[in-house]
Design a protein around this motif. Structure first.
Motif, mmCIF file in Angstrom:
data_model
loop_
_atom_site.group_PDB
_atom_site.id
_atom_site.type_symbol
_atom_site.label_atom_id
_atom_site.label_comp_id
_atom_site.label_asym_id
_atom_site.label_seq_id
_atom_site.Cartn_x
_atom_site.Cartn_y
_atom_site.Cartn_z
ATOM 1 N N ALA A 1 50.084 42.641 46.374
ATOM 2 C CA ALA A 1 49.534 43.352 47.545
ATOM 3 C C ALA A 1 47.937 43.468 47.298
ATOM 4 O O ALA A 1 47.214 43.633 48.489
ATOM 5 C CB ALA A 1 50.073 44.789 47.411
ATOM 6 N N LEU A 2 47.531 43.578 46.124
ATOM 7 C CA LEU A 2 45.954 43.679 46.142
ATOM 8 C C LEU A 2 45.378 42.543 46.646
ATOM 9 O O LEU A 2 44.212 42.506 47.234
ATOM 10 C CB LEU A 2 45.535 43.947 44.631
ATOM 11 C CG LEU A 2 44.020 43.765 44.332
ATOM 12 C CD1 LEU A 2 43.277 45.140 44.768
ATOM 13 C CD2 LEU A 2 43.785 43.515 42.733
ATOM 14 N N VAL A 3 45.807 41.217 46.058
ATOM 15 C CA VAL A 3 45.148 39.950 46.885
ATOM 16 C C VAL A 3 45.514 39.963 48.234
ATOM 17 O O VAL A 3 44.488 39.357 48.917
ATOM 18 C CB VAL A 3 45.913 38.869 46.052
ATOM 19 C CG1 VAL A 3 45.534 37.506 46.722
ATOM 20 C CG2 VAL A 3 45.805 38.773 44.447
ATOM 21 N N LEU A 4 46.497 40.235 48.686
ATOM 22 C CA LEU A 4 46.530 40.344 50.202
ATOM 23 C C LEU A 4 45.609 41.200 50.835
ATOM 24 O O LEU A 4 44.876 40.858 51.778
ATOM 25 C CB LEU A 4 47.930 40.695 50.637
ATOM 26 C CG LEU A 4 48.397 40.773 52.108
ATOM 27 C CD1 LEU A 4 48.248 39.539 52.716
ATOM 28 C CD2 LEU A 4 49.573 41.297 52.491
ATOM 29 N N TRP A 5 45.400 42.264 50.261
ATOM 30 C CA TRP A 5 44.444 43.240 50.951
ATOM 31 C C TRP A 5 42.747 42.613 50.720
ATOM 32 O O TRP A 5 42.298 42.526 51.729
ATOM 33 C CB TRP A 5 44.354 44.445 50.200
ATOM 34 C CG TRP A 5 43.281 45.290 50.632
ATOM 35 C CD1 TRP A 5 42.193 45.869 49.990
ATOM 36 C CD2 TRP A 5 43.199 46.127 51.859
ATOM 37 N NE1 TRP A 5 41.562 46.820 50.533
ATOM 38 C CE2 TRP A 5 42.001 46.942 51.784
ATOM 39 C CE3 TRP A 5 43.928 46.175 52.975
ATOM 40 C CZ2 TRP A 5 41.560 47.763 52.832
ATOM 41 C CZ3 TRP A 5 43.669 47.129 54.024
ATOM 42 C CH2 TRP A 5 42.487 47.732 53.956
ATOM 43 N N ASP A 6 42.547 41.990 49.432
ATOM 44 C CA ASP A 6 41.418 41.355 49.553
ATOM 45 C C ASP A 6 41.057 40.461 50.272
ATOM 46 O O ASP A 6 39.963 40.108 50.757
ATOM 47 C CB ASP A 6 41.221 40.911 47.773
ATOM 48 C CG ASP A 6 41.019 42.289 47.174
ATOM 49 O OD1 ASP A 6 40.741 43.406 47.356
ATOM 50 O OD2 ASP A 6 40.802 41.874 45.672
ATOM 51 N N ARG B 1 38.740 43.036 38.533
ATOM 52 C CA ARG B 1 39.861 43.314 39.768
ATOM 53 C C ARG B 1 41.190 42.347 39.558
ATOM 54 O O ARG B 1 42.023 42.507 39.893
ATOM 55 C CB ARG B 1 39.254 42.748 41.022
ATOM 56 C CG ARG B 1 39.930 43.208 42.447
ATOM 57 C CD ARG B 1 38.819 43.783 43.402
ATOM 58 N NE ARG B 1 39.679 44.216 44.459
ATOM 59 C CZ ARG B 1 39.916 45.185 44.707
ATOM 60 N NH1 ARG B 1 39.728 46.331 44.085
ATOM 61 N NH2 ARG B 1 40.500 45.572 45.917
ATOM 62 N N TYR B 2 40.900 41.041 39.036
ATOM 63 C CA TYR B 2 41.817 40.062 38.889
ATOM 64 C C TYR B 2 42.214 39.789 37.483
ATOM 65 O O TYR B 2 43.594 39.716 37.123
ATOM 66 C CB TYR B 2 41.450 38.724 39.405
ATOM 67 C CG TYR B 2 41.086 38.968 41.009
ATOM 68 C CD1 TYR B 2 41.945 39.575 41.974
ATOM 69 C CD2 TYR B 2 39.950 38.738 41.723
ATOM 70 C CE1 TYR B 2 41.610 39.838 43.290
ATOM 71 C CE2 TYR B 2 39.573 38.752 42.780
ATOM 72 C CZ TYR B 2 40.458 39.511 43.411
ATOM 73 O OH TYR B 2 40.211 39.599 45.042
ATOM 74 N N GLU B 3 41.207 39.404 36.661
ATOM 75 C CA GLU B 3 41.742 38.973 35.279
ATOM 76 C C GLU B 3 42.504 40.083 34.682
ATOM 77 O O GLU B 3 43.349 39.885 33.776
ATOM 78 C CB GLU B 3 40.463 38.405 34.631
ATOM 79 C CG GLU B 3 40.686 37.867 33.135
ATOM 80 C CD GLU B 3 39.540 37.082 32.320
ATOM 81 O OE1 GLU B 3 39.683 36.277 31.653
ATOM 82 O OE2 GLU B 3 38.672 38.114 32.423
ATOM 83 N N GLY C 1 43.557 30.276 41.743
ATOM 84 C CA GLY C 1 44.062 30.392 42.996
ATOM 85 C C GLY C 1 43.594 31.634 43.748
ATOM 86 O O GLY C 1 43.313 31.498 45.090
ATOM 87 N N THR C 2 43.504 32.533 43.022
ATOM 88 C CA THR C 2 43.375 33.861 43.832
ATOM 89 C C THR C 2 42.088 34.076 44.098
ATOM 90 O O THR C 2 41.389 34.512 45.308
ATOM 91 C CB THR C 2 43.585 34.935 42.964
ATOM 92 O OG1 THR C 2 44.678 35.110 42.579
ATOM 93 C CG2 THR C 2 43.142 36.435 43.443
ATOM 94 N N ILE C 3 40.879 33.371 43.417
ATOM 95 C CA ILE C 3 39.349 33.232 43.780
ATOM 96 C C ILE C 3 39.348 32.326 44.966
ATOM 97 O O ILE C 3 38.465 32.761 45.576
ATOM 98 C CB ILE C 3 38.644 32.938 42.366
ATOM 99 C CG1 ILE C 3 38.550 33.953 41.370
ATOM 100 C CG2 ILE C 3 37.389 32.531 42.893
ATOM 101 C CD1 ILE C 3 38.129 33.708 40.018
ATOM 102 N N THR C 4 39.959 31.435 44.745
ATOM 103 C CA THR C 4 39.729 30.361 46.062
ATOM 104 C C THR C 4 40.227 30.876 47.244
ATOM 105 O O THR C 4 39.682 30.554 48.411
ATOM 106 C CB THR C 4 40.480 29.054 45.670
ATOM 107 O OG1 THR C 4 39.671 28.535 44.425
ATOM 108 C CG2 THR C 4 40.380 28.134 46.618
ATOM 109 N N MET C 5 41.546 31.701 47.195
ATOM 110 C CA MET C 5 42.234 32.138 48.484
ATOM 111 C C MET C 5 41.220 33.234 48.974
ATOM 112 O O MET C 5 41.347 33.601 50.171
ATOM 113 C CB MET C 5 43.476 32.755 47.992
ATOM 114 C CG MET C 5 44.631 31.736 47.903
ATOM 115 S SD MET C 5 46.341 32.613 47.835
ATOM 116 C CE MET C 5 46.200 33.640 46.518
ATOM 117 N N THR C 6 40.458 34.061 48.084
ATOM 118 C CA THR C 6 39.834 34.835 48.825
ATOM 119 C C THR C 6 38.440 34.498 49.587
ATOM 120 O O THR C 6 37.439 33.803 48.623
ATOM 121 C CB THR C 6 39.136 35.973 47.652
ATOM 122 O OG1 THR C 6 40.424 36.421 46.835
ATOM 123 C CG2 THR C 6 38.539 37.322 48.248
ATOM 124 N N PRO C 7 38.361 34.611 50.744
ATOM 125 C CA PRO C 7 37.165 33.891 51.530
ATOM 126 C C PRO C 7 35.624 34.371 50.851
ATOM 127 O O PRO C 7 35.543 35.491 50.448
ATOM 128 C CB PRO C 7 37.410 34.527 52.865
ATOM 129 C CG PRO C 7 38.620 34.712 52.991
ATOM 130 C CD PRO C 7 39.314 35.179 51.672
#
Length: 175
Positions: free
Chosen positions: A78-83, A165-167, A125-131
């Protein structure tokens, strides 16, 4: 050891015929979506692919990574989607209203505390997905990730945000 267990690598008969049930369901669903119409023949082909692909590739799949808390996985998702949504708006604003020469493009080295390959892959992957950010390279020793930031006034602040936020959340999910 019996002949059946030796041939299947110690897996049960059900695990040999259906090694990744969720992958099978996803493949069948994707096949049906790609067809864009329902037919019995299309469903049978989808089921065939959904059964054969996981069997053919099962020897290449490592063991499932241990996950500590599945609720935290949902929270992280949910956090990643929001980000991703917020970052899309921020990048659109940057592209539309800021001149290229005013962008503070940076390369940052993100030191990693994560050691699990699955956790590092999730972070990259999270870092790359976040524009606005792209993970570009993992160091040979696996202790840092090279990240390109579209607009980062302060490299240390960018690193701190990614770590907090992620790690930090991924460290709670993966051992």
């Amino acid at each position: 050891m019996s002949r059946n267990s030796a041939a299947g690598g110690g897996r049960s008969r059900a695990a040999r015929w259906l090694p990744h049930p969720l992958l099978t369901l996803v493949l069948v669903a994707l096949w049906m979506l790609l067809l864009n119409s329902f037919s019995v023949g299309g469903l049978l082909v989808g089921l065939g692919l959904g059964l054969l692909i996981p069997i053919a590739t099962s020897d290449f799949w490592p063991g499932r990574p241990p996950v500590r808390a599945y609720r935290k996985v949902l929270s992280y998702s949910a956090l990643v989607l929001w980000d991703v949504i917020v970052a899309n708006l921020q990048v659109a604003r940057l592209i539309l209203f800021r001149r290229n020469e005013r962008l503070r493009v940076r390369w940052v080295a993100l030191p990693l505390e994560l050691r699990s390959p699955e956790a590092i892959t999730m972070l990259a992957g999270t870092i790359t997905m976040t524009p606005g950010t792209v993970s570009c390279d993992l160091s040979a020793d696996g202790r840092s990730l090279l990240v390109h930031c579209l607009d980062a006034p302060d490299a240390e602040d960018a690193v701190r945000q990614m770590k907090e936020r992620y790690e930090a959340r991924l460290k709670e999910i993966f051992p």
